[in-house]
Design a protein around this motif. Structure first.
Motif, PDB file in Angstrom:
ATOM      1  N   ARG A 155      -3.255  44.498   3.606  1.00 53.12           N
ATOM      2  CA  ARG A 155      -1.844  45.311   3.169  1.00 53.12           C
ATOM      3  C   ARG A 155      -1.856  46.395   2.828  1.00 53.12           C
ATOM      4  N   LYS A 156      -2.912  46.377   0.979  1.00 47.12           N
ATOM      5  CA  LYS A 156      -3.387  46.921   0.508  1.00 47.12           C
ATOM      6  C   LYS A 156      -3.381  48.404   0.415  1.00 47.12           C
ATOM      7  N   LEU A 157      -4.782  47.822   1.693  1.00 53.35           N
ATOM      8  CA  LEU A 157      -5.578  48.975   2.444  1.00 53.35           C
ATOM      9  C   LEU A 157      -4.938  49.832   3.635  1.00 53.35           C
ATOM     10  N   ASN A 158      -3.475  49.374   3.540  1.00 52.78           N
ATOM     11  CA  ASN A 158      -2.528  50.426   4.403  1.00 52.78           C
ATOM     12  C   ASN A 158      -3.189  49.858   6.031  1.00 52.78           C
ATOM     13  N   LEU A 159      -3.727  49.051   6.088  1.00 57.98           N
ATOM     14  CA  LEU A 159      -4.118  48.220   7.020  1.00 57.98           C
ATOM     15  C   LEU A 159      -3.676  47.601   8.670  1.00 57.98           C
ATOM     16  N   LYS A 160      -3.123  47.323   9.462  1.00 59.86           N
ATOM     17  CA  LYS A 160      -2.664  46.361  10.185  1.00 59.86           C
ATOM     18  C   LYS A 160      -3.831  45.992  11.013  1.00 59.86           C
ATOM     19  N   ALA A 161      -3.624  44.508  11.017  1.00 60.53           N
ATOM     20  CA  ALA A 161      -4.603  43.680  11.803  1.00 60.53           C
ATOM     21  C   ALA A 161      -3.922  42.923  12.349  1.00 60.53           C
ATOM     22  N   TYR A 191     -11.279  53.825  10.527  1.00 61.88           N
ATOM     23  CA  TYR A 191     -10.284  53.907  10.965  1.00 61.88           C
ATOM     24  C   TYR A 191      -8.733  54.563  10.091  1.00 61.88           C
ATOM     25  N   PRO A 192      -8.375  55.190  10.478  1.00 62.11           N
ATOM     26  CA  PRO A 192      -7.229  55.983  10.145  1.00 62.11           C
ATOM     27  C   PRO A 192      -5.875  56.059  10.312  1.00 62.11           C
ATOM     28  N   ASP A 193      -6.019  55.213  11.286  1.00 64.30           N
ATOM     29  CA  ASP A 193      -5.049  54.843  11.892  1.00 64.30           C
ATOM     30  C   ASP A 193      -4.113  53.753  11.474  1.00 64.30           C
ATOM     31  N   GLY A 194      -5.266  53.186  10.897  1.00 66.28           N
ATOM     32  CA  GLY A 194      -4.830  51.978  10.587  1.00 66.28           C
ATOM     33  C   GLY A 194      -4.860  50.115  11.462  1.00 66.28           C
ATOM     34  N   THR A 195      -5.239  51.111  12.014  1.00 61.83           N
ATOM     35  CA  THR A 195      -5.111  49.450  13.117  1.00 61.83           C
ATOM     36  C   THR A 195      -6.408  48.770  13.576  1.00 61.83           C
TER      37      THR A 195
END
Length: 341
Positions: A155-161, A191-195
């Motif tokens: 979340r801190k890195l704007n990643l959606k895992a 992965y710039p889209d964060g997914t």
């Protein structure tokens, strides 16, 4: 006041305390907590930083002088004290107790080290600092809590895992939060889209995690069989020469045998000093020496010699199964184990 490291920022936003005690077995949390405190302190005018390692060469008068250097033009100062792996003995306790009354509004003290015992947390010096300080617990998350930590980090890195990706990240790094944190930062760039899906994480980890013989040795010293075997499988797949692994392991086993012998007349810290073991490696060697007695080390050396002879003379027989077996036996905690003949 006592808090976990993930609550430190909230505490700092409410105001700085005179002292912060950063103790735990997770180096990443200790390092990041120290960075958060010093950043906040700098923003509030603490320009000077004095760092001291508590060892036999430390002159405590240098530490005390920092607290007493008051003048109209004196700058606010941060004093950092690094506690040795050997812990806090009676002499260090007395010096810390003497330091506590010298603190004032222009001094911010940070003491960091590995996990404290209950007795140490009950000591006079510790309770004294807590009167106007914070104890930040820097413990490594257990297996159940690690996926939650990975999710928070994402979340801190704007990643959606997704769940499978988080599980793979947790298992792949096997508790090495430094490596896990670095992998997440690489994934955020990749992965710039964060997914993050399972397939994406698998591809990225396989591509970016290239191990060396030294990673294998570190896993052996730490007694981590799963990590050691995974590294070994990747090294085999990459075509590393067997003799390179055997030579690297031979050097470590020879030193461990010498260190084990030296422990008969010296303390563990004296042995580390004699063999110039780096601070970052002391935990690994301490684990190996606690787990492997002299008999098992000599047995491992004999097994290594036989494996080398096989690798040099029997070209149609793979030496990798023997190295795998040696890996498992060096990582086990069973001191009754005798190496195969």
């Amino acid at each position: 006041m006592r808090i976990f490291s993930d609550r430190l920022l909230d505490s700092l936003n409410k105001g700085l305390k005179h002292s912060y005690l950063l103790f735990g077995n997770e180096p990443l949390f200790v390092q990041e907590s120290r960075q958060l405190i010093t950043q906040q302190a700098k923003a509030q005018g603490f320009e000077e930083v004095h760092r001291f390692t508590i060892d036999n060469t430390l002159d405590w008068n240098d530490v005390f002088d920092c607290c007493q250097a008051l003048s109209l033009f004196a700058q606010r100062q941060v004093i950092e004290l690094l506690v040795p792996d050997s812990g806090i003995n009676a002499t260090i306790s007395r010096s810390l107790a003497e330091l506590q009354p010298l603190l004032h509004d222009d001094i911010l003290l940070i003491i960091s080290g590995s996990k404290l015992t209950r007795a140490q947390e009950s000591a006079k010096w510790f309770k004294g600092f807590l009167n106007n300080g914070v104890h930040v617990s820097c413990a490594t998350p257990d297996v159940q809590r690690l996926p939650q930590w990975v999710m928070q980090r994402c979340r801190k890195l704007n990643l959606k895992a997704d769940g499978e990706a988080i599980q793979l990240l947790s298992q792949w790094h096997e508790g090495n939060l430094f490596a896990l944190s670095q992998s997440l930062e690489k994934l955020s760039l990749l992965y710039p889209d964060g997914t993050l899906t399972l397939v994406r994480v698998q591809q990225a980890l396989s591509r970016h995690n290239h191990f060396t013989a030294f990673h294998w040795i570190d896993a052996l010293l730490a007694g981590k069989p799963n990590r050691a075997q995974r590294i070994l499988r990747q090294l085999e797949a990459e075509g590393i020469e067997v003799i390179i692994l055997l030579r690297t392991l031979q050097k470590e086993l020879s030193q461990l045998i010498q260190m084990r012998h030296a422990l008969g007349s010296m303390s563990i810290q004296q042995v580390f000093d004699k063999y110039r073991i780096w601070q970052s490696k002391k935990v690994l060697y301490n684990s190996a020496l606690s787990r492997l007695d002299a008999q098992r080390l000599r047995g491992a050396m004999r097994q290594l010699t036989k494996t080398e002879i096989l690798a040099k003379t029997q070209y149609d027989v793979s030496a990798w199964p023997l190295i795998q077996q040696l890996t498992i036996e060096l990582c086990t905690t069973d001191n009754s184990l005798s190496f195969s003949s």
